[in-house]
Design a protein around this motif. Sequence first.
Motif, PDB file in Angstrom:
ATOM      1  N   GLU B 175      49.297  45.115   6.135  1.00 40.42           N
ATOM      2  CA  GLU B 175      49.858  46.382   6.595  1.00 40.42           C
ATOM      3  C   GLU B 175      49.115  46.948   7.793  1.00 40.42           C
ATOM      4  O   GLU B 175      49.715  47.506   8.708  1.00 40.42           O
ATOM      5  CB  GLU B 175      49.830  47.388   5.448  1.00 40.42           C
ATOM      6  N   ILE B 176      47.785  46.783   7.758  1.00 38.35           N
ATOM      7  CA  ILE B 176      46.985  47.270   8.893  1.00 38.35           C
ATOM      8  C   ILE B 176      47.386  46.519  10.163  1.00 38.35           C
ATOM      9  O   ILE B 176      47.565  47.102  11.230  1.00 38.35           O
ATOM     10  CB  ILE B 176      45.474  47.098   8.604  1.00 38.35           C
ATOM     11  N   ARG B 177      47.585  45.209  10.020  1.00 36.47           N
ATOM     12  CA  ARG B 177      47.970  44.391  11.168  1.00 36.47           C
ATOM     13  C   ARG B 177      49.348  44.806  11.684  1.00 36.47           C
ATOM     14  O   ARG B 177      49.574  44.937  12.884  1.00 36.47           O
ATOM     15  CB  ARG B 177      47.954  42.916  10.744  1.00 36.47           C
ATOM     16  N   ARG B 178      50.291  45.040  10.747  1.00 34.48           N
ATOM     17  CA  ARG B 178      51.656  45.438  11.128  1.00 34.48           C
ATOM     18  C   ARG B 178      51.606  46.753  11.907  1.00 34.48           C
ATOM     19  O   ARG B 178      52.217  46.908  12.967  1.00 34.48           O
ATOM     20  CB  ARG B 178      52.498  45.607   9.849  1.00 34.48           C
ATOM     21  N   LEU B 179      50.808  47.693  11.395  1.00 35.07           N
ATOM     22  CA  LEU B 179      50.673  49.003  12.014  1.00 35.07           C
ATOM     23  C   LEU B 179      50.076  48.895  13.412  1.00 35.07           C
ATOM     24  O   LEU B 179      50.529  49.554  14.346  1.00 35.07           O
ATOM     25  CB  LEU B 179      49.739  49.841  11.133  1.00 35.07           C
ATOM     26  N   GLN B 180      49.071  48.044  13.539  1.00 29.41           N
ATOM     27  CA  GLN B 180      48.401  47.881  14.831  1.00 29.41           C
ATOM     28  C   GLN B 180      49.377  47.336  15.869  1.00 29.41           C
ATOM     29  O   GLN B 180      49.414  47.794  17.005  1.00 29.41           O
ATOM     30  CB  GLN B 180      47.191  46.949  14.684  1.00 29.41           C
ATOM     31  N   LYS B 181      50.209  46.373  15.450  1.00 29.21           N
ATOM     32  CA  LYS B 181      51.179  45.804  16.393  1.00 29.21           C
ATOM     33  C   LYS B 181      52.241  46.839  16.753  1.00 29.21           C
ATOM     34  O   LYS B 181      52.638  46.962  17.902  1.00 29.21           O
ATOM     35  CB  LYS B 181      51.826  44.561  15.782  1.00 29.21           C
ATOM     36  N   LEU B 182      52.667  47.593  15.734  1.00 26.76           N
ATOM     37  CA  LEU B 182      53.686  48.614  15.944  1.00 26.76           C
ATOM     38  C   LEU B 182      53.214  49.665  16.948  1.00 26.76           C
ATOM     39  O   LEU B 182      53.944  50.060  17.849  1.00 26.76           O
ATOM     40  CB  LEU B 182      53.985  49.286  14.599  1.00 26.76           C
ATOM     41  N   LEU B 183      51.945  50.112  16.813  1.00 30.01           N
ATOM     42  CA  LEU B 183      51.423  51.170  17.664  1.00 30.01           C
ATOM     43  C   LEU B 183      50.823  50.616  18.953  1.00 30.01           C
ATOM     44  O   LEU B 183      50.562  51.371  19.879  1.00 30.01           O
ATOM     45  CB  LEU B 183      50.349  51.972  16.917  1.00 30.01           C
ATOM     46  N   GLY B 184      50.567  49.318  18.980  1.00 35.76           N
ATOM     47  CA  GLY B 184      49.976  48.696  20.159  1.00 35.76           C
ATOM     48  C   GLY B 184      48.577  49.216  20.446  1.00 35.76           C
ATOM     49  O   GLY B 184      48.120  49.275  21.586  1.00 35.76           O
ATOM     50  N   ILE B 185      47.872  49.601  19.405  1.00 36.96           N
ATOM     51  CA  ILE B 185      46.585  50.275  19.569  1.00 36.96           C
ATOM     52  C   ILE B 185      45.438  49.257  19.594  1.00 36.96           C
ATOM     53  O   ILE B 185      45.545  48.190  18.986  1.00 36.96           O
ATOM     54  CB  ILE B 185      46.396  51.296  18.426  1.00 36.96           C
ATOM     55  N   THR B 186      44.366  49.586  20.309  1.00 28.64           N
ATOM     56  CA  THR B 186      43.170  48.749  20.315  1.00 28.64           C
ATOM     57  C   THR B 186      42.400  48.990  19.017  1.00 28.64           C
ATOM     58  O   THR B 186      42.134  50.138  18.664  1.00 28.64           O
ATOM     59  CB  THR B 186      42.249  49.112  21.494  1.00 28.64           C
ATOM     60  N   VAL B 187      42.046  47.892  18.327  1.00 32.67           N
ATOM     61  CA  VAL B 187      41.353  48.034  17.049  1.00 32.67           C
ATOM     62  C   VAL B 187      40.014  47.312  17.100  1.00 32.67           C
ATOM     63  O   VAL B 187      39.925  46.173  17.553  1.00 32.67           O
ATOM     64  CB  VAL B 187      42.203  47.468  15.893  1.00 32.67           C
ATOM     65  N   LEU B 188      38.973  48.010  16.644  1.00 34.46           N
ATOM     66  CA  LEU B 188      37.685  47.367  16.418  1.00 34.46           C
ATOM     67  C   LEU B 188      37.465  47.400  14.912  1.00 34.46           C
ATOM     68  O   LEU B 188      37.449  48.474  14.296  1.00 34.46           O
ATOM     69  CB  LEU B 188      36.574  48.128  17.150  1.00 34.46           C
ATOM     70  N   TYR B 189      37.320  46.212  14.330  1.00 34.40           N
ATOM     71  CA  TYR B 189      37.369  46.075  12.879  1.00 34.40           C
ATOM     72  C   TYR B 189      36.106  45.382  12.403  1.00 34.40           C
ATOM     73  O   TYR B 189      35.703  44.361  12.967  1.00 34.40           O
ATOM     74  CB  TYR B 189      38.600  45.229  12.543  1.00 34.40           C
ATOM     75  N   VAL B 190      35.461  45.939  11.399  1.00 37.98           N
ATOM     76  CA  VAL B 190      34.215  45.345  10.892  1.00 37.98           C
ATOM     77  C   VAL B 190      34.450  44.781   9.499  1.00 37.98           C
ATOM     78  O   VAL B 190      35.023  45.459   8.645  1.00 37.98           O
ATOM     79  CB  VAL B 190      33.094  46.414  10.837  1.00 37.98           C
ATOM     80  N   THR B 191      34.039  43.546   9.275  1.00 40.28           N
ATOM     81  CA  THR B 191      34.132  42.976   7.938  1.00 40.28           C
ATOM     82  C   THR B 191      33.087  41.883   7.754  1.00 40.28           C
ATOM     83  O   THR B 191      32.570  41.336   8.722  1.00 40.28           O
ATOM     84  CB  THR B 191      35.532  42.388   7.665  1.00 40.28           C
ATOM     85  N   HIS B 192      32.770  41.612   6.485  1.00 38.70           N
ATOM     86  CA  HIS B 192      31.899  40.463   6.202  1.00 38.70           C
ATOM     87  C   HIS B 192      32.726  39.338   5.582  1.00 38.70           C
ATOM     88  O   HIS B 192      32.199  38.294   5.240  1.00 38.70           O
ATOM     89  CB  HIS B 192      30.781  40.867   5.250  1.00 38.70           C
TER      90      HIS B 192
END
Lengths: 551, 354
Positions: B175-192
């Motif tokens: 869902e986060i990915r879908r939202l990011q594509k929909l809004l065309g927003i730059t995302v900086l994402y942190v994960t291990h």
Amino acid sequence: MRRVLARHTFPLAVGAIAALFLGLFFLLPLIKVFGASVLDATGGGFTLANYINVLSNPFFLNGLANSLVIAGTAAALAVLVGVPFAFCLARLPIGGKPALLALAALPLVLPSFVSAYALVLLFGRSGVVTGALQALGIPFDSLYGAKGIVTVYTLTLYPDVALPVIAAFKSVDASVEEAAQNLGASPGRVLRTVTLPLVMPSILAGGLLVFIEGLENFGVPFVLAEDRPILSVEAYKLFVGETTDNPASAGVLGVLLVVCTVAALLIQRGVVGRRRYATGTRRSAPAMAASPALRRLGAVYCWALVGAALLPFAAVVVISFMQFKGPVLHGGFSLDNFTELFQRSYRPLTNTLMLATLAACGATLIGVPIGYIVTRHRSRLSALIDIVATSPFAVAGTVLGIGLVMAYSSGFLILTGTWLIMVLAYMVRKLPFSVRSTGAILHQIDPSIEEASINLGVSPALTFVRITVPLMMGGIVGGFVLTFVTIASELSATVVLYSGSWTTMTVAMFQALEGTSAGIAAAAATVLIVCTVLPVALVYRLLRRHELSMM
Amino acid sequence: MTAITIDGVARSFGAVRAVDNVSVFVRDGEFFTLLGPSGCGKTTLLRMVAGFCELDAGRILFGDARIDTLPPHRRNTGMVFQNYAVFPNLTVGGNVAYGLRARKVGRDDIRSRVDRALKLVQLDGYGERWPHQLSGGQLQRVAIARAVVIEPHVLLLDEPLSNLDAKLRVEMRGEIRRLQKLLGITVLYVTHDQEEALAISDRVAVMRAGRVEQVADPRAIYEAPETAFVASFVGTANLLEGVVRNHDGDRMEVVFGGGVIHVRAAKANPGDKVVLSVRPEALRLLAANETPPAGWATLAGTLGEIEYLGPVTRFSVTLADGSALHLMAFAPPASPGRVITYDPQRVVVVGAVP
């Protein structure tokens, strides 16, 4: 540099206010007391003569020994009765725990010299119980002196040990105890080798608190010591000058008092500081499967202790409605004592309510921001502020009062004799509690909540107002009420600082004690009890969440 | 919609270099992930962008504008916190409106934007609810709606899924990915979580001990790791140390304890000591009568431990020197084969032996 300054505006501003307030009304008075103790009669030259005078005087040496022995014994006894109480409440399935907890915390907000006075009324030379016993032909030595003082301290201060130790017992991870049992240790052995060592830091901290409060308390020894010297009382007598006032010797006694508490603090830090007992994931141990006999024994013990601590207060209330002739109880119920008390003036009551409200507001307004930066902005500056802001609790009220009078009876700011100097003294004395309780509340609030607000475009100062303060409100109100009631029953600084028109309830009772109007003293004590219990009862639900961690 | 330039950024905590001279460029509209073990500096770097951690050195730009000198509340970033950090004293609607109120957006405008944001995260109708009435997944959606509704320059997500259970985590990352594509927003994402990073990102920066080890798209990270750390942190890898023997431009031979292995050519000279990475699924155990595919090479060994995992089976093959190679296949090995075959194109040199 400008960037750094801009980012630290809030902590720097709070730090500046804290430094100004504490510098003027805490450090300067202390320096004055110290100065008085090392200056010669002309006030110009340095001398150790005052110390030599005091320390070569058997009367004062005796006072020092009395103070230390009484405070030490009281601390040991408070641990001895408080720890089993805490264990029963934390681990045994006994009934009425919420009520027990609430009643156990009550002595901490009630004025302890009222309990001392109750002892005099019951077991004193012309006490009710003494008289009854003597009438029956049972020899009874009255309760004056060290044993009476230690009894009162133990009964009124054991919650200082019991409440934190209950929390400590609950925070020992169950799996640590299970591991010990799994390795073959009997329940008794687990308690001795695992559980007690883990709660030891809380026990020591509680014992230290009792020791310090026992050293600095003024009212209880004043009521019970008779002619035996006690440091805090002698310092007052020297300063106020029953014969001739002697600020130099009063200063020496004040410095000795401060040195004793600081030494106790350092020893406790040395013992606890090297150990770290944080257990990881927390799962409290379940209530022990105790035999019915043990459970009944525990319940009887807990209720008996709570009852014994509150009985003197109840007795005072009952006695205040009885008729006196001078110091002798006459029998028969009436409101005469209250009529007589308030016939003199309502001022003491209104003074107490007004001064306590003002001082509690002041302590909260200064203490909450200090507690906030100390908890949230970790730096060397905030660590220093933390130490200074919490150190007033190690300074006896009498000593602070003497210092304030020395600093502000002449010179650039004259406050002696005003209501303001009393309010300032109360604020300084209650600041440590306000700072610590704010810290305890803040630990419940995740810092990322505030970061989220800042991230969404609200400045740190506005975030504090819009997010942090509303979330803290319950705790702040609870802390405010506790501050209010403990100020209402404050005596040790008040007795040095009050002036005729600013007599408080505690002073009214104190004066009644000095005279012979026992009935008025009892009535004043009852009014004081109402002033403290009523607000606490009103916000009990708010307080319940915090009392264990903070008091 | 903004590109992020992180330029020579550093921060020490005492003697620990939490972020050590890191430079990264995140493209406009890109989903960029900082991946690494705990303590690698990824969260510190994210908090530098948000403004909650000061820089010892370097600078950070959004587009052409330098932002590391701005206080955090003036940076216009939308941050989603690991523990959601939903304001417990405000309703869901109040939470989402919070940043808009700070920006003095008009009341009607706020209402419509909050409604739209809640619809976007599938929480329409939840505006009046209180945070304590919501589940963890719903709180996460509130946190995301609150961060995107202010139309931030960049969206910062700090391990947003780590408090959710496994199934919900997979659902939410989609869902986060879908939202990011929909809004065309730059995302900086942190994960291990390396699987999460590969699944969701346009590009990934793998970090270790305050430094960036490799920046590449997910396929390159997995298939062409540049360092032994990247190879072993992302997925599993057989790491082999050996010496280059022949180099014929297209392929080279590397001698290691278990034999000779053929490798896709890399910048190395005969006699160089190198570290190789081979993925378990790039190795195949040959049945007794089977011949390797054309162009594939072989290694001899004995079948060892077998671990049946359901969809796949892992097993090990012991080589001549006693060391073991890990293999993975869809089906358990039918017979105790003795020959491993592999495509040399999938053996990668990940570094020199120090």
